[in-house]
Write an enzyme that holds these catalytic residues in place. Sequence first.
Site, PDB file in Angstrom:
ATOM      1  N   HIS A 127       0.845  -1.181   0.000  1.00  0.00           N
ATOM      2  CA  HIS A 127       0.000   0.000   0.000  1.00  0.00           C
ATOM      3  C   HIS A 127       0.885   1.237   0.000  1.00  0.00           C
ATOM      4  CE1 HIS A 127      -4.043  -1.526   0.085  1.00  0.00           C
ATOM      5  NE2 HIS A 127      -3.764  -2.350   1.091  1.00  0.00           N
ATOM      6  N   ASP A 156       0.035   6.864  -3.723  1.00  0.00           N
ATOM      7  CA  ASP A 156      -1.104   6.553  -4.593  1.00  0.00           C
ATOM      8  C   ASP A 156      -1.411   7.683  -5.576  1.00  0.00           C
ATOM      9  OD1 ASP A 156      -1.431   4.130  -3.385  1.00  0.00           O
ATOM     10  OD2 ASP A 156      -3.284   4.636  -2.328  1.00  0.00           O
TER      11      ASP A 156
END
Length: 376
Positions: A127, A156
């Site tokens: 992540h 991200d």
Amino acid sequence: MRQGPLSGLKIVEFAGIGPGPFCGMLLSDLGADVVRIDRKGPGRASPANVTARGRRSVALDLKSPAAIETCLKLMERADAAFEGFRPGVMERLGLGPDVALKRNPRLVYGRMTGWGQFGPLAPAAGHDMNYIALTGALHAIGTEDKPVPPLNLVGDFGGGALYLAFGLLAGVIHARETGQGQVVDCAMTDGAASLMAMFYGFKAQGIWSGERRANMLDGGAHYYDTYRCRDGKWVSIGSIEPQFYALLLEKTGVNDPEFSKQMDRSAWPSLREKLAHVIAQKTRDEWCELMEGTDVCFAPVLDLDEAPKHPHNVARQTFVEVEGVVQPAPAPRFSATPGAIQGPPPANGAHDREALTDWGFSESELDELKGAGALA
């Protein structure tokens, strides 16, 4: 009719999570016709699914050969396509770049992953926090005690979605000039590392310490930090330049001679403590009255309820409300071809026939797909 500088650009998005939808939102907001391929199955539309806005959804059963062929036909007619699965997933589906580029040599095929398409970690899960941890970014952000993840903005969205959008558009420009498509390998580790370019430069110059809150831009300097006010709310102060720093001292009424040591790193901890004491004497609104709009380089620290109501954001229409959901407006702004939110977040398969018809599928082809169970 879609509006924006990317109007006329046709993009296939294979539905994913996090940075993929955000990239699709960015492209759609600027006018691209983004068709999102969703997996066949339930999926209700929600106005709160902000990063899904502005696209049309086609729901396909990707276990069906007919659905795979439909995806390839869409990519034949697209300028670009992008996916965010682990390496090898699209190849196993029969939708990898080798197959797609044979069907459309001008296609720009974007692949977004955390670790990239190759390298020792490429197959592993991860992540945002893990990706930026590998680049030095996470180590540099946080308190003296521990690194603190900066939401998922750096990996991200910053290092992933923005770099993917940038890469896709660069690839499309090249393809239009040369007729040659290509694969864009967008790794969030690469993007986050790129975002750290200035700080690696600072390190090379010997002006960046490996310790957190010991540097000019990480809260180490008293003149570049956040401070709690009397009412418990916070303000941000970024008075780096000497003239701005002088104005900060004037506005806060500070006349302590120790504050003349602005660039003396050894003095920063005590000066930060002293400035914190001064800021704590007034409420946030009182400091806004004194310093907002001046060259102190000041702003109140607003929460998600307050930010859309700030007069500057209201004047620029930085936030809009759509179906009761407050959300950021399209950015950046264009004088001749302004972008727009092109529509609400779609339910899975909401535009099966509409989108495929617009992209050149005949009614008989659509009926065949539905009869084969490939199309919702």
